[in-house]
Design an enzyme around this catalytic site. Structure first.
Site, mmCIF file in Angstrom:
data_model
loop_
_atom_site.group_PDB
_atom_site.id
_atom_site.type_symbol
_atom_site.label_atom_id
_atom_site.label_comp_id
_atom_site.label_asym_id
_atom_site.label_seq_id
_atom_site.Cartn_x
_atom_site.Cartn_y
_atom_site.Cartn_z
ATOM 1 C CB VAL A 1 38.403 36.153 46.329
ATOM 2 C CG1 VAL A 1 38.499 35.249 45.256
ATOM 3 C CG2 VAL A 1 38.500 35.316 47.670
ATOM 4 N N PRO A 2 40.006 38.075 44.162
ATOM 5 C CG PRO A 2 42.273 38.396 43.290
ATOM 6 C CD PRO A 2 41.785 37.696 44.410
ATOM 7 C CB CYS A 3 36.011 37.097 40.982
ATOM 8 S SG CYS A 3 35.175 38.525 41.474
ATOM 9 C CG HIS A 4 39.333 42.371 39.576
ATOM 10 N ND1 HIS A 4 39.267 42.011 41.080
ATOM 11 C CD2 HIS A 4 40.312 43.036 39.563
ATOM 12 C CE1 HIS A 4 40.479 42.568 41.486
ATOM 13 N NE2 HIS A 4 41.128 43.080 40.633
ATOM 14 N NE ARG A 5 44.126 41.301 40.974
ATOM 15 C CZ ARG A 5 44.548 41.260 42.314
ATOM 16 N NH1 ARG A 5 45.279 40.094 42.803
ATOM 17 N NH2 ARG A 5 44.589 42.314 43.076
#
Length: 185
Positions: free
Chosen positions: A141-145
């Site tokens: 889950v790419p929370c960095h995006r």
């Protein structure tokens, strides 16, 4: 670690350091970005998994997830949507946020406000930020995006905070490389 286990955890190397992954019969229960050493990564992983899971040889679907994370951290444009996540312990709202975030393509970003708007209520931007901060599946889950307003990085719960977030975005090509200086970070 002789044969693949139905539930367990393991550590694995990536271009940004040692990560961890925990799994159960229904899918991945937690992923951990690098922390201050292997044992710190393992401990944080197991806290996020919510249960004590023995170190084990990962089954094929988990091996595929590990390979996907390694590829993503090496700069390949991978969305990792094929990875099955066990969200049993995740609230309905967080599941909605994570579902949306998983569909943000590598190399692109959205703001907390844009995610909130997509979920139907622009007033939920802070709640989106809290969901990202408690994401037990990064970077699948790419929370960095997901960024703060105005292109600011906002918070990031991984070791290194916003610097790590910006480094991951740089690897994906979402940011100008000179943001990191000559040593890449």
């Amino acid at each position: 670690m002789d044969s693949p286990a139905e539930r367990g955890h393991c550590l694995f190397t990536t271009a940004i350091g040692t990560c961890g992954i925990a799994w159960g019969p229904a899918g991945i229960v937690a992923v951990q970005l690098p922390d201050a050493g292997h044992e710190a990564t393992r401990q944080r992983l197991l806290r996020n998994a919510g249960e004590e899971l023995a170190a084990a040889e990962p089954p094929l679907p988990v091996q595929a997830a590990i390979a996907g994370v390694q590829a993503l951290m090496a700069g390949e444009r991978r969305d990792l949507l094929e990875v099955v996540l066990d969200m049993d312990r995740v609230s309905d709202f967080h599941q909605r946020v994570y579902h949306f975030a998983r569909r943000i393509p590598p190399g692109q970003t959205r703001t907390y406000g844009e995610v909130a708007q997509a979920l139907g209520d622009p007033q939920l931007a802070r709640a989106v930020g809290q969901a990202m901060g408690s994401n037990p599946f990064a970077p699948i889950v790419p929370c960095h995006r997901v960024m703060a307003a105005g292109g600011k990085p906002g918070g990031f719960s991984a070791r290194g905070g916003a610097v790590t977030k910006l480094r991951m975005l740089g690897i994906e090509g979402a940011l100008e490389p000179d943001l990191f200086g000559p040593d890449g970070g």
